[in-house]
Design an enzyme around this catalytic site. Sequence first.
Site, mmCIF file in Angstrom:
data_model
loop_
_atom_site.group_PDB
_atom_site.id
_atom_site.type_symbol
_atom_site.label_atom_id
_atom_site.label_comp_id
_atom_site.label_asym_id
_atom_site.label_seq_id
_atom_site.Cartn_x
_atom_site.Cartn_y
_atom_site.Cartn_z
ATOM 1 N N TYR A 29 36.330 78.290 84.149
ATOM 2 C CA TYR A 29 36.224 78.068 82.720
ATOM 3 C C TYR A 29 37.307 78.824 81.962
ATOM 4 C CZ TYR A 29 34.147 82.716 81.900
ATOM 5 O OH TYR A 29 33.943 84.066 81.796
ATOM 6 N N LYS B 104 38.816 82.766 87.315
ATOM 7 C CA LYS B 104 37.820 82.767 86.236
ATOM 8 C C LYS B 104 36.702 81.763 86.543
ATOM 9 C CE LYS B 104 37.722 82.995 81.195
ATOM 10 N NZ LYS B 104 36.969 84.239 81.105
ATOM 11 N N GLU C 150 36.705 96.652 84.954
ATOM 12 C CA GLU C 150 36.797 96.006 83.634
ATOM 13 C C GLU C 150 35.417 95.956 83.001
ATOM 14 O OE1 GLU C 150 38.200 91.932 84.234
ATOM 15 O OE2 GLU C 150 37.076 91.835 86.107
ATOM 16 N N LEU D 202 40.081 90.262 86.093
ATOM 17 C CA LEU D 202 40.602 89.045 85.482
ATOM 18 C C LEU D 202 41.888 89.393 84.739
ATOM 19 C CD1 LEU D 202 39.843 86.014 85.034
ATOM 20 C CD2 LEU D 202 39.266 86.710 82.721
HETATM 21 N N1 PMP Z 1 37.588 90.317 82.200
HETATM 22 C C1 PMP Z 1 36.512 89.522 82.345
HETATM 23 C C2 PMP Z 1 35.582 89.772 83.478
HETATM 24 C C3 PMP Z 1 36.272 88.488 81.423
HETATM 25 O O1 PMP Z 1 35.195 87.684 81.562
HETATM 26 C C4 PMP Z 1 37.156 88.310 80.320
HETATM 27 C C5 PMP Z 1 36.917 87.259 79.277
HETATM 28 N N2 PMP Z 1 36.721 86.001 79.787
HETATM 29 C C6 PMP Z 1 38.267 89.163 80.214
HETATM 30 C C7 PMP Z 1 38.452 90.150 81.179
HETATM 31 C C8 PMP Z 1 39.260 89.019 79.090
HETATM 32 O O2 PMP Z 1 40.103 87.913 79.284
HETATM 33 P P1 PMP Z 1 40.725 87.131 78.037
HETATM 34 O O3 PMP Z 1 41.512 88.141 77.257
HETATM 35 O O4 PMP Z 1 41.616 86.115 78.667
HETATM 36 O O5 PMP Z 1 39.600 86.561 77.277
#
Ligand code: PMP
Length: 286
Positions: free
Chosen positions: A32, A150, A182, A206
């Site tokens: 996603y 993701k 994270e 991620l």
């Molecule tokens: N880490 C994780 C585990 C996440 O789910 C997200 C948000 N989807 C992020 C980091 C941040 O990524 P982004 O800045 O692309 O939203």
Amino acid sequence: MRTVYVNGEYLPEDEAKVSIFDRGFVFADGVYEVTSVLDGKLIAFDGHAERLKRSLSELDMQEPMTTEDLLEIHRELVARNEITDGLVYLQVTRGNPGDRDFAFPDPNTVKPTVVLFTQSKPGMAESPAAKVGMKVISIPDIRWHRRDIKTVQLLYPSMGKMMAKAAGADDAWMVEDGKVTEGTSNNAYIVKGGKIITRELSEDILHGITRAAVLAYAKEAQMVVEERAFTVDEAKGADEAFITSASAFVMPVVEIDGVTLGDGKPGRVATRLRELYLEESLKAAV
Ligand code: PMP
């Protein structure tokens, strides 16, 4: 009622359907993206489209359509649902093989399922939380080891949010081998002596689209960035902390496991980066 997109059709949300045999439903076999909308425009669309391609490719899934077509659907949904501030959620699964079977279906006969919908969040950029900051707790990171993909396997992050809630906090930072990976749905940062410290990219986290943009803006503004892992103890002793994600932008963290950072107010670096990110990403919005 919202208009949503399912496999080539724009439908009222209560008419949209996905099979009970869909691999997304049965195996969490899907990926996603979440793209923010500010002032009716998409923030960092290209970055999200690129990461989607990478997630699909890592899982041997076909790209369901071109980036141009994807952009068109995003824009159409934003327009039809009159979204000024909010987000577009996109999910691609390995589709419906018509039965339950662990083996991947033949991609020539089973097409991916593509679903998009919007969520309206008026005034999203002026979040009151950004003015007070977030409280986080630390929890063990027991997720699988391809967090750079993701996927929709979000049960543990969801449990992490519940653990945070039960502890009177707003979110959880996950910890593996003594180091913070994270947040449950965001990337984690600390600031010490003016230096911005965040874990380096690997399969452990991620690769945040917001992370990439914020680090680039920080470097352009002559701020020092150190990409390395840090411990919870180091975070507790930091001057400030913050998180980034597509929907929270840059959000200050003021408490970790009950320990207050600095004076307990959002830090200067986090506040500056939030302004910088909102300003610059709005300029580049499509
Ligand atoms: N880490 C994780 C585990 C996440 O789910 C997200 C948000 N989807 C992020 C980091 C941040 O990524 P982004 O800045 O692309 O939203």
